[in-house]
Design a protein around this motif. Structure first.
Motif, PDB file in Angstrom:
ATOM      1  N   ASN A  60       0.830  -1.200   0.000  1.00  0.00           N
ATOM      2  CA  ASN A  60       0.000   0.000   0.000  1.00  0.00           C
ATOM      3  C   ASN A  60       0.869   1.257   0.000  1.00  0.00           C
ATOM      4  N   HIS A  61       1.922   1.256   0.818  1.00  0.00           N
ATOM      5  CA  HIS A  61       2.800   2.428   0.871  1.00  0.00           C
ATOM      6  C   HIS A  61       3.601   2.572  -0.421  1.00  0.00           C
ATOM      7  N   ALA A  62       4.003   1.453  -1.009  1.00  0.00           N
ATOM      8  CA  ALA A  62       4.762   1.519  -2.268  1.00  0.00           C
ATOM      9  C   ALA A  62       3.926   2.180  -3.366  1.00  0.00           C
ATOM     10  N   ILE A  63       2.665   1.796  -3.466  1.00  0.00           N
ATOM     11  CA  ILE A  63       1.779   2.406  -4.472  1.00  0.00           C
ATOM     12  C   ILE A  63       1.605   3.894  -4.185  1.00  0.00           C
ATOM     13  N   GLY A  64       1.433   4.231  -2.929  1.00  0.00           N
ATOM     14  CA  GLY A  64       1.273   5.640  -2.555  1.00  0.00           C
ATOM     15  C   GLY A  64       2.515   6.453  -2.853  1.00  0.00           C
ATOM     16  N   LYS A  65       3.685   5.901  -2.536  1.00  0.00           N
ATOM     17  CA  LYS A  65       4.949   6.618  -2.788  1.00  0.00           C
ATOM     18  C   LYS A  65       5.203   6.778  -4.285  1.00  0.00           C
ATOM     19  N   ALA A  66       4.690   5.851  -5.083  1.00  0.00           N
ATOM     20  CA  ALA A  66       4.830   5.948  -6.539  1.00  0.00           C
ATOM     21  C   ALA A  66       3.733   6.823  -7.138  1.00  0.00           C
ATOM     22  N   ARG A  67       2.956   7.469  -6.308  1.00  0.00           N
ATOM     23  CA  ARG A  67       1.875   8.375  -6.713  1.00  0.00           C
ATOM     24  C   ARG A  67       0.847   7.691  -7.607  1.00  0.00           C
ATOM     25  N   GLU A  68       0.627   6.391  -7.365  1.00  0.00           N
ATOM     26  CA  GLU A  68      -0.366   5.600  -8.103  1.00  0.00           C
ATOM     27  C   GLU A  68      -0.142   5.644  -9.616  1.00  0.00           C
ATOM     28  N   ASP A  69       1.117   5.787 -10.028  1.00  0.00           N
ATOM     29  CA  ASP A  69       1.455   5.898 -11.448  1.00  0.00           C
ATOM     30  C   ASP A  69       2.044   4.580 -11.944  1.00  0.00           C
ATOM     31  N   PRO A  70       1.314   3.831 -12.793  1.00  0.00           N
ATOM     32  CA  PRO A  70       1.823   2.544 -13.284  1.00  0.00           C
ATOM     33  C   PRO A  70       3.169   2.678 -14.009  1.00  0.00           C
ATOM     34  N   ALA A  71       3.370   3.740 -14.768  1.00  0.00           N
ATOM     35  CA  ALA A  71       4.628   3.925 -15.496  1.00  0.00           C
ATOM     36  C   ALA A  71       5.791   4.074 -14.510  1.00  0.00           C
ATOM     37  N   ARG A  72       5.575   4.778 -13.441  1.00  0.00           N
ATOM     38  CA  ARG A  72       6.616   4.957 -12.422  1.00  0.00           C
ATOM     39  C   ARG A  72       6.934   3.604 -11.768  1.00  0.00           C
TER      40      ARG A  72
END
Length: 184
Positions: free
Chosen positions: A156-168
């Motif tokens: 959950n934190h990883a997705i949040g830290k990546a700003r919910e950006d699949p490309a990132r």
């Protein structure tokens, strides 16, 4: 022909901390004194606090004893500190608190959470790990508010830290694969 109200005659919200003109609030009846329920409750609390400042003793609604005002943690409330503590412990449970949090933040009941958890086999939807000590996090889209799945804290934190950006996230995975130590 009706004349417009002058500023002196404009009806203001009954909450002294609010300065909203009641004529500007849509759907409000002429008999209503407050612009909203929070304003009404806030003024009620302010009035109770002012009245409590003048008291030296008060009847507790729990133990039914007249006690000095110092025995009340919040003198404007109905219960003395010890009765409030006992009542709070009786009412508070972790499940009840979590259920309120789910409802407030996601519009979801504890039963719906449990159904999702069972459907996922009690595991994180990404890494498939079981939660160690906490519940799984409710993952949701921050733009739409739609709930996606239940995730462990790390995912959950990883997705949040990546700003919910699949490309990132893809770029992060490629980066890790490029810098993977080779076994020689």
């Amino acid at each position: 022909m009706q004349e417009a109200l002058t500023p002196e005659l404009a009806r203001r919200c009954g909450n002294e901390e609010c300065d909203i003109d009641l004529a500007t609030v849509p759907g409000l009846k002429d008999s209503e004194r407050y612009c909203s329920n929070p304003c009404r409750r806030r003024q009620y609390t302010l009035n109770r606090r002012r009245a409590a400042e003048k008291l030296t003793s008060k009847l507790c609604g729990g133990c039914k004893e007249v006690l000095p005002i110092e025995k009340f943690k919040q003198p404007w409330r109905h219960y003395c500190a010890s009765c409030a503590r006992v009542d709070g412990k009786k009412y508070y449970t972790k499940d009840r608190s979590y259920a309120a949090c789910l409802k407030r933040n996601y519009g979801m009941t504890l039963e719906e959470y449990d159904e999702r958890l069972e459907a996922q086999g009690g595991r994180c939807a990404i890494c498939r790990d079981e939660p160690t000590k906490k519940r799984l996090h409710v993952d949701h889209n921050h733009q739409t508010g739609l709930i996606r799945d239940l995730l462990c804290e790390w995912c959950n934190h990883a997705i949040g830290k990546a700003r919910e950006d699949p490309a990132r996230l893809r770029a992060m995975a490629e980066y890790l694969e490029r810098h993977q130590p080779t076994a020689e």
